[in-house]
Each structure stands twice: as C-alpha cells, then as structure tokens.
Design an enzyme around this catalytic site. Structure first.
Site, PDB file in Angstrom:
ATOM      1  N   GLY A   1     -28.457 -32.993   1.012  1.00 40.45           N
ATOM      2  CA  GLY A   1     -28.858 -34.378   1.204  1.00 40.45           C
ATOM      3  C   GLY A   1     -27.910 -35.372   0.571  1.00 40.45           C
ATOM      4  O   GLY A   1     -27.570 -36.404   1.158  1.00 40.45           O
TER       5      GLY A   1
ATOM      6  N   SER B   1     -25.338 -33.958  -9.684  1.00 39.07           N
ATOM      7  CA  SER B   1     -25.389 -35.409  -9.467  1.00 39.07           C
ATOM      8  C   SER B   1     -24.082 -36.081  -9.869  1.00 39.07           C
ATOM      9  O   SER B   1     -23.568 -36.951  -9.158  1.00 39.07           O
ATOM     10  CB  SER B   1     -26.540 -36.023 -10.270  1.00 39.07           C
TER      11      SER B   1
ATOM     12  N   ASP C   1     -37.014 -35.096  -9.740  1.00 32.11           N
ATOM     13  CA  ASP C   1     -36.627 -33.684  -9.627  1.00 32.11           C
ATOM     14  C   ASP C   1     -37.230 -32.806 -10.723  1.00 32.11           C
ATOM     15  O   ASP C   1     -37.124 -31.580 -10.663  1.00 32.11           O
ATOM     16  CB  ASP C   1     -35.104 -33.543  -9.639  1.00 32.11           C
TER      17      ASP C   1
ATOM     18  N   LYS D   1     -28.081 -23.719  -4.197  1.00 37.24           N
ATOM     19  CA  LYS D   1     -27.901 -25.152  -3.907  1.00 37.24           C
ATOM     20  C   LYS D   1     -27.510 -25.931  -5.155  1.00 37.24           C
ATOM     21  O   LYS D   1     -26.745 -26.895  -5.073  1.00 37.24           O
ATOM     22  CB  LYS D   1     -29.176 -25.722  -3.296  1.00 37.24           C
TER      23      LYS D   1
END
Length: 413
Positions: free
Chosen positions: A70, A23, A288, A390
């Site tokens: 995304g 992030s 998450d 990922k």
C-alpha cells in the site's frame, strides 16, 4: 502452509536485531530519488514493501506491479506523476479494491494527469508524468496519512509549491511529522501551522542516511514480555528520541506490566507486575499497534476500549472484522462500534478445540497472534505465516532464537 507455535520451555531470554523501519525506508527511498542522491541508504528495510519500492525506482520499465504494498502504491503514484513519461501501476486483487481516488483527485488538481484503467477510484492507474503546477488544495485530515505524505514529498518540485489545508480531525499525525522531519534532513523546509502545511518550491540536497529499527516490529516483543511475565528481551537498533509514532508502544505496554530500559544498543524489556485493570487508548496516531494490543489484552484478561481505528477497514484486510473473527476462535467476543472502536468487556465464548488463525494476507495478523502461544496449552496455529515478509521477514527465526518452537504443518494436520 500452517505454523504451529509453542512456548519456550524456560523463561524467554533473547537479543533481537529488529528489522529496519519500513515507514522510514520507503520515505527515504523516495527522498533519495528526488534528491538524485549518490549515497546508498544504510540499514534499508528487507521487507516486501521496501523491496517493491526499490525495484520500481531502479527499474527501466514503465509498468509496475507493486503487489500488496500500500505504501508503495501511494508514494509511487505521486512520485511518477512528476517524472516525465507514461507509466502504469497495478497490484494484487486486494490492492485493486483499496481506494486511491482522494490522492488521484488531489494530484490531478495540482497539474497531474492520472487515469483509472479499470474501476473508478481504484488501481490500476495510468500516469502521464510531467511538471506539476502545485498550488493550494484542501484534503480531509481523516484519510490515510500516506496520501498526505505522498503529496508532501513531491511538493518542493511543484512550480508553485504546495499549500495543503487539512480539514476536520487529522489522524496518524506522527506519520506526517515523520515525513516532514525526514524532508528537513534533506534540506527542505515546511511550515505546519494549525491545519495548514505550506511547502515552497525548493530542492532536496542529498545526505547519507541510516534507517532506524522498526518500533512496529518491537510491539510484538512487548506482547511476548507481557504474556510470559519472566525473562528478558533486548531489542537492538531503537532510538529513545524516535521519529516513529509507534514508539508509543513502550508507553502503552506499561499498562500490561512491561518496563522499558533504554541502552546504548536499543531497549531492554522486563515484566514489572504493575498491570492495569483496563486499557483505554486512542490509536488514532498508532493504528498499526491495535492488533498487537487487542490480542495481548484479551489473553491477559484485561478489558479494553480502543478508539481511533477508522483506517483499519482499508488496510491489508479489514482488520476490525479479522480481529473479531480470529479472537472468537480463542474464546473472546470482541465488539466494534462505527467501524472505528474495538471493545472487550470480558465476554467469552467456547473456544475452538484446535483454532487455526487466518492471516488474511496481513502480516500484522500473523505477528499479533503468535505470542498467544505463551498462554495456550497447545500453542497456536497460524495459516499462511509467510505473510510476515511484508515487514518483518525474520520474525519466525527470531521467535526460534527466543526459545519458541515453530513447526511446519501440512494442511491436513
């Protein structure tokens, strides 16, 4: 490919260098680019999403395929809309079915010119980059915070700045705070008052930056310590005063009997035996983490009610349906309400004799279920384990270092 994970033969003892925060990394890459920074970002995430973002920002190409990333789709759509030129951006089949209309409409209303190349409201996109007028817009606070962050990061370079009115309930607030805090480190000031965020036109100033370790990745080790009830895990690179919303996993894990001790290197985790009778939590700010705690609670026979999960339907997969399907294989009947609440009251069913957990191209499904090996007699089998790249490429290696056995099976096994 399938991995068969079995529990360590002795108490878990491990020292783990967690991956850098995805992030933070993906936001800093955009901010670094907007600031025309000469500094190399230290401790950048090695995740697929960050690799995709780095490749796109360093490329001389005008056509981008971001796969299943995304964050990259949302952030790059906004970023490219202000970079003069003609661009196309596409992704995986799943990405082509993840909505982006709200962001595109917002950008177009601010002076961008973005068109859909296939299905209305979804990638792929054609972007005609140019200077943006900016101004005042309203957006639902209930959409993905990545839409909001994408707009905020390019706001300083809009001619009239940006006044963003967030309508209704605002979800994932820590991620918006994270974005604004990082922008401030690059000398951009914003005012968030009530439901309105105002960012005047201004310029970013480059600064050296080191990325913190990922609290989302830490959550899987909290699950390990909750399930094994002995041993100790040290997680390196975490900060006590973290900007990451998922640092709440330390607080939530107290209900599962896991204690957190902050150290100069990060945190030390031990089991404390003070386990709650039921876990009730609103994950609106930490969606998450929901998969991790749903699996851990079920295996520990702790009933739960998790609210604030409305964004889980549009993640890498429909995480609500995926959790229900895969936990049923282990004998747990989870229910959902209004696509935003997950609940388990202890209802059981006959588990599959040899369950194989599907991952649905979702990294968090693989990592959330892996700790189940600690309580299942024959361990756990996980299909397509490579999806962890990922966000946490070294996850399976770190499990091995903690004493778990990880065996690669052929599909016939």
């Amino acid at each position: 490919m399938i991995y068969h994970i079995t529990a360590p033969q002795s108490p878990v003892q491990a020292s783990i260098q967690l991956p850098a925060s995805k992030s933070i990394s993906n936001r800093i890459l955009i901010l670094n680019a907007l600031a025309y920074s000469p500094y190399e970002i230290a401790n950048l995430s090695e995740s697929d999403d960050t690799f995709v973002m780095t490749r796109a920002l360093e490329s001389n190409d005008c056509n981008f395929d971001i796969g299943a990333a995304g964050t990259s789709m949302r952030f790059l759509t906004a970023y490219l809309s202000k970079i003069v030129g003609e661009w196309t951006i596409t992704g995986s089949e799943r990405m082509k079915n993840r909505p982006i209309k709200l962001l595109v409409d917002a950008l177009n209303s601010l002076g961008a010119r973005i068109e859909y190349m296939e299905k209305e409201g979804y990638p792929p996109l054609r972007i005609y980059g140019s200077a943006l007028k900016g101004g005042e817009i309203s957006l639902s606070g209930g959409v993905s915070s990545q839409y909001i962050s994408a707009l905020l990061m390019i706001a300083p370079y809009m001619e009239n700045g940006l006044t963003l009115h967030l309508e209704g309930n605002i979800i994932s607030i820590p991620y918006i705070h994270l974005t604004l805090s990082l922008m401030k480190q690059f000398s951009v000031n914003a005012v968030w008052k009530g439901q309105t965020i105002t960012i005047p036109a201004q310029e970013y100033k480059p600064v050296p930056f080191t990325v913190e370790a990922d609290w989302s990745a830490a959550s899987y080790w909290y699950s390990v310590m909750a399930l094994c009830k002995n041993g100790e895990v040290n997680l390196k690179g975490l900060f006590k005063d973290s900007l990451q919303g998922d640092s709440a996993c330390a607080k939530i894990s107290r209900e599962l009997g896991v204690g957190t001790q902050f150290t100069p290197e990060g945190v030390s985790l031990k089991h404390k035996d003070n386990i709650g009778r039921k876990l009730v939590y609103n994950f609106i700010d930490q969606p998450d983490l929901a998969q991790t705690f749903a699996v851990a609670c079920a295996l520990m026979n702790i009933p739960f009610r998790f609210t604030g999960l409305q964004t889980l339907k549009i993640k890498e997969t429909d995480r609500i349906e995926a959790l229900k399907a895969e936990l049923k294989k282990l004998g747990y009947l989870i229910t959902d309400i209004n696509n935003s609440i997950l609940e388990w009251n202890g209802e059981r069913c006959e588990p599959e004799a040899v369950p194989v957990i599907q991952t649905y191209e979702d990294h968090r499904m693989a990592m959330a279920f892996a700790p189940a090996a600690l309580l299942l007699q024959d361990g756990i089998r996980i299909e397509h384990p490579e999806v962890v790249s990922k966000s946490y490429p070294r996850f399976w290696d770190d499990l091995l270092s903690a004493g778990f056995a990880v065996e690669k099976l052929t599909i016939d096994n």
